[in-house]
Motif scaffolding. Sequence first.
Motif, PDB file in Angstrom:
ATOM      1  N   MET A   1       0.859  -1.246   0.045  1.00  0.00           N
ATOM      2  CA  MET A   1       0.026  -0.114  -0.076  1.00  0.00           C
ATOM      3  C   MET A   1       0.887   1.204  -0.062  1.00  0.00           C
ATOM      4  SD  MET A   1      -2.547  -1.461   2.863  1.00  0.00           S
ATOM      5  CE  MET A   1      -1.371  -2.730   2.965  1.00  0.00           C
TER       6      MET A   1
ATOM      7  N   THR B   1      -3.286   4.898   0.148  1.00  0.00           N
ATOM      8  CA  THR B   1      -4.243   3.747   0.940  1.00  0.00           C
ATOM      9  C   THR B   1      -4.625   4.159   2.254  1.00  0.00           C
ATOM     10  OG1 THR B   1      -2.735   2.183  -0.487  1.00  0.00           O
ATOM     11  CG2 THR B   1      -4.588   1.499   0.798  1.00  0.00           C
TER      12      THR B   1
ATOM     13  N   ASP C   1     -10.044   2.353   5.940  1.00  0.00           N
ATOM     14  CA  ASP C   1     -10.540   1.672   4.779  1.00  0.00           C
ATOM     15  C   ASP C   1     -10.325   0.355   4.490  1.00  0.00           C
ATOM     16  OD1 ASP C   1     -12.421   2.092   2.240  1.00  0.00           O
ATOM     17  OD2 ASP C   1     -10.579   1.578   1.495  1.00  0.00           O
ATOM     18  N   PHE C   2      -8.777   0.210   4.570  1.00  0.00           N
ATOM     19  CA  PHE C   2      -8.348  -1.047   4.320  1.00  0.00           C
ATOM     20  C   PHE C   2      -8.782  -2.021   5.400  1.00  0.00           C
ATOM     21  CE2 PHE C   2      -4.656  -3.872   4.029  1.00  0.00           C
ATOM     22  CZ  PHE C   2      -4.789  -4.388   2.640  1.00  0.00           C
TER      23      PHE C   2
ATOM     24  N   ALA D   1      -8.731   9.173   0.782  1.00  0.00           N
ATOM     25  CA  ALA D   1      -9.228   7.978   0.214  1.00  0.00           C
ATOM     26  C   ALA D   1     -10.814   8.181   0.613  1.00  0.00           C
ATOM     27  CB  ALA D   1      -8.858   6.598   0.262  1.00  0.00           C
TER      28      ALA D   1
ATOM     29  N   LYS E   1     -14.300   8.599   0.844  1.00  0.00           N
ATOM     30  CA  LYS E   1     -15.073   9.654  -0.117  1.00  0.00           C
ATOM     31  C   LYS E   1     -15.763  10.744   0.956  1.00  0.00           C
ATOM     32  CE  LYS E   1     -17.263   8.312  -3.717  1.00  0.00           C
ATOM     33  NZ  LYS E   1     -18.124   7.384  -4.599  1.00  0.00           N
TER      34      LYS E   1
ATOM     35  N   ILE F   1     -13.682  13.683   1.836  1.00  0.00           N
ATOM     36  CA  ILE F   1     -12.701  14.389   0.922  1.00  0.00           C
ATOM     37  C   ILE F   1     -13.560  15.190   0.089  1.00  0.00           C
ATOM     38  CG2 ILE F   1     -10.470  12.813   1.175  1.00  0.00           C
ATOM     39  CD1 ILE F   1     -11.675  11.909  -1.626  1.00  0.00           C
TER      40      ILE F   1
ATOM     41  N   TYR G   1     -13.047  17.222  -4.075  1.00  0.00           N
ATOM     42  CA  TYR G   1     -11.949  17.296  -5.115  1.00  0.00           C
ATOM     43  C   TYR G   1     -11.899  18.773  -5.300  1.00  0.00           C
ATOM     44  CZ  TYR G   1     -11.070  12.307  -5.774  1.00  0.00           C
ATOM     45  OH  TYR G   1     -10.748  11.131  -5.660  1.00  0.00           O
TER      46      TYR G   1
ATOM     47  N   ASN H   1     -14.976  14.733 -18.990  1.00  0.00           N
ATOM     48  CA  ASN H   1     -15.010  13.352 -18.218  1.00  0.00           C
ATOM     49  C   ASN H   1     -16.102  13.093 -17.146  1.00  0.00           C
ATOM     50  OD1 ASN H   1     -13.429  11.316 -19.602  1.00  0.00           O
ATOM     51  ND2 ASN H   1     -12.424  13.225 -19.759  1.00  0.00           N
ATOM     52  N   CYS H   2     -16.260  14.426 -16.547  1.00  0.00           N
ATOM     53  CA  CYS H   2     -17.226  14.292 -15.287  1.00  0.00           C
ATOM     54  C   CYS H   2     -18.793  13.903 -15.645  1.00  0.00           C
ATOM     55  CB  CYS H   2     -17.372  15.956 -14.421  1.00  0.00           C
ATOM     56  SG  CYS H   2     -18.340  15.760 -13.280  1.00  0.00           S
ATOM     57  N   SER H   3     -19.144  12.816 -14.866  1.00  0.00           N
ATOM     58  CA  SER H   3     -20.355  12.244 -15.274  1.00  0.00           C
ATOM     59  C   SER H   3     -21.484  12.867 -14.656  1.00  0.00           C
ATOM     60  CB  SER H   3     -20.280  10.598 -15.078  1.00  0.00           C
ATOM     61  OG  SER H   3     -20.037  10.671 -13.567  1.00  0.00           O
TER      62      SER H   3
ATOM     63  N   GLN I   1     -17.490  12.602  -5.876  1.00  0.00           N
ATOM     64  CA  GLN I   1     -16.219  12.178  -5.448  1.00  0.00           C
ATOM     65  C   GLN I   1     -15.638  10.877  -6.026  1.00  0.00           C
ATOM     66  OE1 GLN I   1     -18.378  12.865  -2.497  1.00  0.00           O
ATOM     67  NE2 GLN I   1     -17.852  14.696  -3.013  1.00  0.00           N
ATOM     68  N   CYS I   2     -16.182  10.942  -7.500  1.00  0.00           N
ATOM     69  CA  CYS I   2     -15.826   9.530  -8.406  1.00  0.00           C
ATOM     70  C   CYS I   2     -14.247   9.847  -8.586  1.00  0.00           C
ATOM     71  CB  CYS I   2     -16.463   9.579  -9.422  1.00  0.00           C
ATOM     72  SG  CYS I   2     -16.310  10.613 -10.821  1.00  0.00           S
TER      73      CYS I   2
ATOM     74  N   VAL J   1     -12.688  11.030 -11.067  1.00  0.00           N
ATOM     75  CA  VAL J   1     -12.291  10.832 -12.777  1.00  0.00           C
ATOM     76  C   VAL J   1     -11.413  12.156 -12.955  1.00  0.00           C
ATOM     77  CG1 VAL J   1     -14.154  11.671 -13.892  1.00  0.00           C
ATOM     78  CG2 VAL J   1     -13.174  10.010 -14.992  1.00  0.00           C
TER      79      VAL J   1
ATOM     80  N   VAL K   1      -7.730  12.298 -14.761  1.00  0.00           N
ATOM     81  CA  VAL K   1      -7.705  12.561 -16.142  1.00  0.00           C
ATOM     82  C   VAL K   1      -6.825  14.127 -16.363  1.00  0.00           C
ATOM     83  CG1 VAL K   1      -9.749  11.599 -17.190  1.00  0.00           C
ATOM     84  CG2 VAL K   1      -9.756  13.844 -16.537  1.00  0.00           C
TER      85      VAL K   1
END
Lengths: 628, 150
Positions: free
Chosen positions: A456, A460, A464-465, A558, A560, A563, A565, A581-583, A604-605, A607, A611
Amino acid sequence: MVQLTDFQDLQRQAMADWESLHQDGRPIIMVGTATCGRSAGSLEVLDALRAATEKQEIDCHIFEVGCTGACYAEPLVYIIKPDQPAIVYGDVTPQLAPRLIQSYLIKDNPLPRYSIGTFGNGRIEGIPDLFSTPVFEPQARRALNRCGFIDPTSLEHYLANDGYTGVTKAFAIGPEQVIEEVKNAGLRGRGGAGFPTWRKWRFCRDAPSDQKYLICNADEGDPGAFMNRSLLEGDPHAVLEGMIIAGYALGASIGYIYCRAEYPLALERLRGAIKQAKEHGLLGDNILDSGFDFHIKIKEGAGAFVCGEETALIASIEGKRGMPTPRPPFPAVSGLWGKPTIINNVESLADVGLILQNGSDWFAEYGTEKSKGTKTIALVGKVKNTGLVEVPLGITLRELVFDIGGGAPDGKAFKAVQTGGPSGGCIPESLLDTPVDYDSLNAAGTIMGSGGVVVMDERTCMVDFARYFLDFAEKESCGKCVPCRLGTKQLLGILEDICAGNGRPGDIEMLEELGRGIKAGSLCGLGQTAPNPVLTTIRYFRDEYEAHIHEKRCPAGACKSLISYYINNDLCVGCTLCAQNCSTSAITGEFKGPHYIDQDICTQCGVCYTVCPKKANAVEIISPSLRL
Amino acid sequence: MEQQLEAILADHPRKREELIPILQEVQAEYSYLPTEAMLEIARYTGMPESRVYGVATFYAQFRFTPMGKKHTMVCRGTACHVNGAERILEEVEEQLGIKEGETTEDLEHSLETVACIGACSLAPCLMINNKVEAKMTINKVRELYKNGGE
Ligand SMILES: Cc1cc2nc3c(=O)[nH]c(=O)nc-3n(C[C@H](O)[C@H](O)[C@H](O)COP(=O)(O)O)c2cc1C
Ligand code: FES
């Protein structure tokens, strides 16, 4: 029945054929088509190579081989020209394949920049010797010595490389001496617990019964590990040979292979190998006129982790729900249908074959005082050179992760390494000099397990792990005993809360108390070890738990819920990639202009983070979340 | 349905240890375990239906609803998890409009997770009808399922 002398003729013939394969003046092309190779597209590469050699009218041998373990460079192609060392090409594509043929086979330009190394006699300029490269140099390839170098569907290839000489040796020295050899070799079970193999065998051999069973445990339940798969796919006869020897030593005439259904290729290879062994009198009644009968049946697992546990596995073969039963009685005394039964891991059995082929002294050359031999290890996660390696026991985790693995990729910092899968624990950087052997790993709070090593990096999150493993344990708990069934659920619930930003003071202590209780009170190894990932991450990464609980902050960026973005417009070049790319259309901005993320829409995907061009690196992860 | 089922059953002795192999073969034939087949298996093996269901529901492999034409299995193993499998699963769910364990109404797609595919060194992975797709990214998932996953 096949007589011993017939078998020896077969062996001689196989060796002669192997010799002529390498000396008949025709080039040899081998393609790694184990599951890992196929995932990377090796079957398409194989087709492209076949087409190219046909088109160029090149007379050559082409065959499929298993995995050498350099999975990070799959698909792998090996080309051997007469009187030249083999060249190993990595990351081969169907487009590159005809170029290799054209350039190396026709024009004699070996294209060194596509090669990861050579092996065999001689050197080729510009290409390193594979076994002297950092990935291979520290390894000791024994159980894997044929994997990737022979055609796993060919009994002859196996025979030409010492195959089944362990069986003939065993028959020559008798069952008692076989147990003695395995004892002298110091072999300990490779499936997890590390119990001395000879001692189990002794109990079983001494148990009076008209029928005994040997079971090969090929369930490989550790998610993230694939040592057994590679061995079964790349060298299936090695496992059969070990089983025949073990069955002979125990006085068991029936063997089962319990193999997970998720390994269709391993099952296919095994079925093929069993058929060949039967045809040549290596399985069946009165094997090679020794008076020993041995039959092997395959049982496919049906997707339950707990069935790797011995008593649950037995229940599953009997057609029941795979639930463990209290021990004693131990299976060695009362197992399958109440008869003495030995369960051994795939690799333990392959090692048994090697011990009989080469002697116990040879086997014990490697290893430490109490952990002899070598161990195959699946090195995965955040490490550059992912793949399958085989190392002498006693090598340090640091050598494994950094020398062989090359450290964390993309310039990230290493954080921790998990050994032993869901039953194991997490080791921090400060303990990286721990030797990889049964006892040292136990002392550090983890276990050897079956050989899965997950690396890790700084991204990581350790909470969460731990949550991930508890989610696994909770789903896989068979439900028979209360501490495991309800305990794992409670642990999971607390961990989920912490990751979601709902952690409360006192949660850490609660996790520790519950964890200890579950370990002490559970019926089988699943529950007894399920809290290990939580307890070790608390032991070594308590500050991460505290940051989640008290500051609602995920230091790894990590979790979600904790955090956000954020686009740093000092760095943003306005390329619009993130917005495209943002869905959820959370990002607004003009070409060459600044960009903004609407935190209320963002899910918080991540992407945008992936990118955003490396040279800009404008998307940042912020914790605690901006939404709070 | 009768005929294939009978052929499968006839291949196995009426013994308890044959139950799981029978269930596996029936599922391989129909892509799931139909209610009528479960009844027939119970009758054939001489076990109460509850016991047959007891065994079948214990193991993750068995399902009781039909599989889609394209069956996606997203790996949730450790190596895949560390490499972002959770986001991959979310994206597949988003693309297909179904959740883990579901099948689309037109029976085109179904989605499950799997403990580990064994291609851990090329994580994160998923499998569509037994073909492994390795080193997945969110954009690769979108690519895979655009035009309905053709
Ligand atoms: C929950 C659980 C899962 C296990 N899974 C496996 C497995 O997948 N493969 C394996 O060889 N051993 C597994 N084991 C260990 C086996 O029970 C057993 O110790 C081992 O197969 C014995 O073989 P060995 O002495 O050759 O190591 C598991 C144990 C537990 C408690
Ligand atoms: S962890 Fe995903 S393939 Fe093994």
